[in-house]
Scaffold this active site. Sequence first.
Site, PDB file in Angstrom:
ATOM      1  N   LYS A  70      49.851  29.552  43.917  1.00  0.00           N
ATOM      2  CA  LYS A  70      50.583  28.289  43.810  1.00  0.00           C
ATOM      3  C   LYS A  70      52.091  28.505  43.759  1.00  0.00           C
ATOM      4  CE  LYS A  70      46.884  25.318  42.169  1.00  0.00           C
ATOM      5  NZ  LYS A  70      46.269  24.529  41.075  1.00  0.00           N
ATOM      6  N   ARG A  77      40.151  30.472  38.729  1.00  0.00           N
ATOM      7  CA  ARG A  77      39.892  29.917  40.071  1.00  0.00           C
ATOM      8  C   ARG A  77      40.883  30.555  41.043  1.00  0.00           C
ATOM      9  NH1 ARG A  77      41.884  26.009  43.349  1.00  0.00           N
ATOM     10  NH2 ARG A  77      40.418  24.842  44.615  1.00  0.00           N
TER      11      ARG A  77
HETATM   12  C1  7PJ Z   1      42.800  23.181  41.383  1.00  0.00           C
HETATM   13  C2  7PJ Z   1      41.584  22.615  41.757  1.00  0.00           C
HETATM   14  C3  7PJ Z   1      43.000  23.555  40.022  1.00  0.00           C
HETATM   15  C4  7PJ Z   1      40.764  22.760  39.613  1.00  0.00           C
HETATM   16  C5  7PJ Z   1      42.877  22.726  43.488  1.00  0.00           C
HETATM   17  C6  7PJ Z   1      45.026  24.763  45.252  1.00  0.00           C
HETATM   18  C7  7PJ Z   1      45.033  23.284  45.188  1.00  0.00           C
HETATM   19  N1  7PJ Z   1      40.564  22.408  40.896  1.00  0.00           N
HETATM   20  N2  7PJ Z   1      41.655  22.324  43.081  1.00  0.00           N
HETATM   21  N3  7PJ Z   1      41.950  23.314  39.177  1.00  0.00           N
HETATM   22  N4  7PJ Z   1      43.591  23.252  42.483  1.00  0.00           N
HETATM   23  N5  7PJ Z   1      39.778  22.566  38.715  1.00  0.00           N
HETATM   24  O1  7PJ Z   1      44.003  25.422  45.104  1.00  0.00           O
HETATM   25  O2  7PJ Z   1      46.142  25.310  45.478  1.00  0.00           O
HETATM   26  O3  7PJ Z   1      44.051  24.043  39.574  1.00  0.00           O
HETATM   27  S1  7PJ Z   1      43.419  22.525  45.121  1.00  0.00           S
END
Ligand code: 7PJ
Length: 280
Positions: free
Chosen positions: A224, A258
């Site tokens: 990010k 994640r």
């Molecule tokens: C997140 C997500 C996050 C959760 C995305 C990206 C944007 N779901 N989906 N937490 N970010 N739970 O992956 O850069 O931070 S999409």
Amino acid sequence: MMTFRDKTVVFNAPKVMGILNVTPDSFSDGGQFNKLDDALKQTEKMIASGATFIDIGGESTRPGATPVTLEEELDRVIPVIDAITERFDTIVSIDTSKSEVMLEAANHGASLINDVRALSQPGALETASRLAQEHNIPTCIMHMQGTPETMQDLPRYNSVVDEVIEFFRAQIERLTANGFEYKQIMLDPGFGFGKTLDHNYEILKRFDEFTQFDLPVLAGMSRKSMIGNLLNKGITERLAGDICVNTVASLAGASILRVHDVGEAADVSKIIEKLNQINV
Ligand code: 7PJ
């Protein structure tokens, strides 16, 4: 510990959630994995590298991304969920805000609802609650200020961490009042979702405070801009920064990392697990 349908995961160390984007416009691997075969190869690699969860998303929530129709989102994610659940014994998470996508994904084998809009869209609370009650499918509730279209325009907080904690408290109350068991809720402060660079690092610095609810807390910082903008690194140059922030979050009690780069996060997980086993 948390159970996803019939699979119980013990968080003796952070577990890794591998990101599988099936959007043509995703910001870090856009267009690369939108074909079924590529998605399967990517999934196989992430599982072999140590992923406990595979998070499948068919809607890009990058700032300013165009919304996707229900039909298009279903077309993107359902064949991938089918192909993965047929071949791999993993926990499939569905990254969606749409009630119909949650339901279809669950019918095709998804075992975790991951909603960046925290069950705010029409029917989402009711559907996720039914999936929790009937199939023991938990939901991850993420904090976001604003909407993906406008969230980075001017994020403002008195205290970002206090407001995220208040949001968690209110959401736990709302979900448990609507049929969820307490232990079917996962929390996520939502790095990058309506937050400035300083907000994101304050959240990381005080990450341990989110564990006060005794629920698993997810950290999603992979590639990010909080890493890229601070280090002045392009999208392919953020791996060292990723490992650093994931280590910090893990030491502060994160339960799920994640990430795009599963192998590196799995190494972090193993080292934290070792540290957790040492009693002196
Ligand atoms: C997140 C997500 C996050 C959760 C995305 C990206 C944007 N779901 N989906 N937490 N970010 N739970 O992956 O850069 O931070 S999409």
